[in-house]
Design a protein around this motif. Structure first.
Motif, PDB file in Angstrom:
ATOM      1  N   SER A   1       0.825  -1.196   0.000  1.00  0.00           N
ATOM      2  CA  SER A   1       0.000   0.000   0.000  1.00  0.00           C
ATOM      3  C   SER A   1       0.866   1.256   0.000  1.00  0.00           C
ATOM      4  O   SER A   1       1.890   1.323   0.667  1.00  0.00           O
ATOM      5  CB  SER A   1      -0.900  -0.003   1.229  1.00  0.00           C
ATOM      6  N   ALA A   2       0.436   2.251  -0.764  1.00  0.00           N
ATOM      7  CA  ALA A   2       1.133   3.533  -0.784  1.00  0.00           C
ATOM      8  C   ALA A   2       0.588   4.465   0.279  1.00  0.00           C
ATOM      9  O   ALA A   2       1.006   5.597   0.388  1.00  0.00           O
ATOM     10  CB  ALA A   2       0.989   4.182  -2.165  1.00  0.00           C
ATOM     11  N   GLY A   3      -0.345   3.977   1.060  1.00  0.00           N
ATOM     12  CA  GLY A   3      -0.994   4.805   2.061  1.00  0.00           C
ATOM     13  C   GLY A   3      -0.130   5.037   3.283  1.00  0.00           C
ATOM     14  O   GLY A   3       0.970   4.507   3.405  1.00  0.00           O
ATOM     15  N   PRO A   4      -0.647   5.845   4.199  1.00  0.00           N
ATOM     16  CA  PRO A   4       0.102   6.168   5.418  1.00  0.00           C
ATOM     17  C   PRO A   4       0.161   4.973   6.354  1.00  0.00           C
ATOM     18  O   PRO A   4      -0.630   4.044   6.245  1.00  0.00           O
ATOM     19  CB  PRO A   4      -0.721   7.307   6.023  1.00  0.00           C
ATOM     20  N   PRO A   5       1.106   4.983   7.290  1.00  0.00           N
ATOM     21  CA  PRO A   5       1.162   3.910   8.280  1.00  0.00           C
ATOM     22  C   PRO A   5      -0.077   3.960   9.170  1.00  0.00           C
ATOM     23  O   PRO A   5      -0.786   4.958   9.211  1.00  0.00           O
ATOM     24  CB  PRO A   5       2.428   4.230   9.074  1.00  0.00           C
ATOM     25  N   ASP A   6      -0.318   2.884   9.884  1.00  0.00           N
ATOM     26  CA  ASP A   6      -1.464   2.828  10.790  1.00  0.00           C
ATOM     27  C   ASP A   6      -1.311   3.892  11.867  1.00  0.00           C
ATOM     28  O   ASP A   6      -0.396   3.855  12.672  1.00  0.00           O
ATOM     29  CB  ASP A   6      -1.557   1.437  11.425  1.00  0.00           C
ATOM     30  N   ARG A   7      -2.209   4.849  11.889  1.00  0.00           N
ATOM     31  CA  ARG A   7      -2.125   5.954  12.827  1.00  0.00           C
ATOM     32  C   ARG A   7      -2.988   5.722  14.064  1.00  0.00           C
ATOM     33  O   ARG A   7      -3.143   6.595  14.890  1.00  0.00           O
ATOM     34  CB  ARG A   7      -2.528   7.248  12.143  1.00  0.00           C
ATOM     35  N   THR A   8      -3.585   4.546  14.172  1.00  0.00           N
ATOM     36  CA  THR A   8      -4.424   4.264  15.331  1.00  0.00           C
ATOM     37  C   THR A   8      -3.696   3.409  16.351  1.00  0.00           C
ATOM     38  O   THR A   8      -4.293   2.946  17.310  1.00  0.00           O
ATOM     39  CB  THR A   8      -5.726   3.556  14.904  1.00  0.00           C
ATOM     40  N   SER A   9      -2.393   3.208  16.164  1.00  0.00           N
ATOM     41  CA  SER A   9      -1.634   2.380  17.086  1.00  0.00           C
ATOM     42  C   SER A   9      -1.547   3.040  18.457  1.00  0.00           C
ATOM     43  O   SER A   9      -1.640   4.254  18.583  1.00  0.00           O
ATOM     44  CB  SER A   9      -0.229   2.124  16.523  1.00  0.00           C
ATOM     45  N   PRO A  10      -1.381   2.231  19.507  1.00  0.00           N
ATOM     46  CA  PRO A  10      -1.301   2.782  20.862  1.00  0.00           C
ATOM     47  C   PRO A  10      -0.188   3.830  20.975  1.00  0.00           C
ATOM     48  O   PRO A  10       0.843   3.727  20.328  1.00  0.00           O
ATOM     49  CB  PRO A  10      -0.981   1.552  21.719  1.00  0.00           C
ATOM     50  N   GLY A  11      -0.445   4.834  21.793  1.00  0.00           N
ATOM     51  CA  GLY A  11       0.547   5.877  22.000  1.00  0.00           C
ATOM     52  C   GLY A  11       0.430   7.014  21.002  1.00  0.00           C
ATOM     53  O   GLY A  11       1.122   8.015  21.107  1.00  0.00           O
ATOM     54  N   ARG A  12      -0.439   6.884  20.041  1.00  0.00           N
ATOM     55  CA  ARG A  12      -0.613   7.930  19.024  1.00  0.00           C
ATOM     56  C   ARG A  12      -1.679   8.898  19.518  1.00  0.00           C
ATOM     57  O   ARG A  12      -2.773   8.497  19.900  1.00  0.00           O
ATOM     58  CB  ARG A  12      -1.053   7.276  17.725  1.00  0.00           C
TER      59      ARG A  12
END
Length: 71
Positions: A2-13
């Protein structure tokens, strides 16, 4: 891959919820990003677009201008 952004819902975000009213053209762009497989949903599409803006030299210039104006 995927050319999309990394998972931004990971803990600590730290994410701030926002609400935006979009015109049909804006929604069409977000839906095109989803259809192309670049992002999984509209929220990620907005984050993806903002990340592209942050990569531009003009954004760096804008931040420098703001820093000078507030000093």
């Amino acid at each position: 891959m995927s050319a999309g952004p990394p998972d931004r819902t990971s803990p600590g975000r730290s994410l701030t919820p926002v609400m935006a009213r979009l015109d049909p053209g804006d929604v069409e762009v977000l839906d095109a990003l989803i259809t192309a497989g670049i992002v999984p949903n509209r929220a990620e599409g907005v984050r993806w677009a903002l990340a592209r803006i942050r990569e531009r030299p003009a954004y760096t210039q804008l931040r420098e201008h703001i820093a000078r104006s507030t000093s």
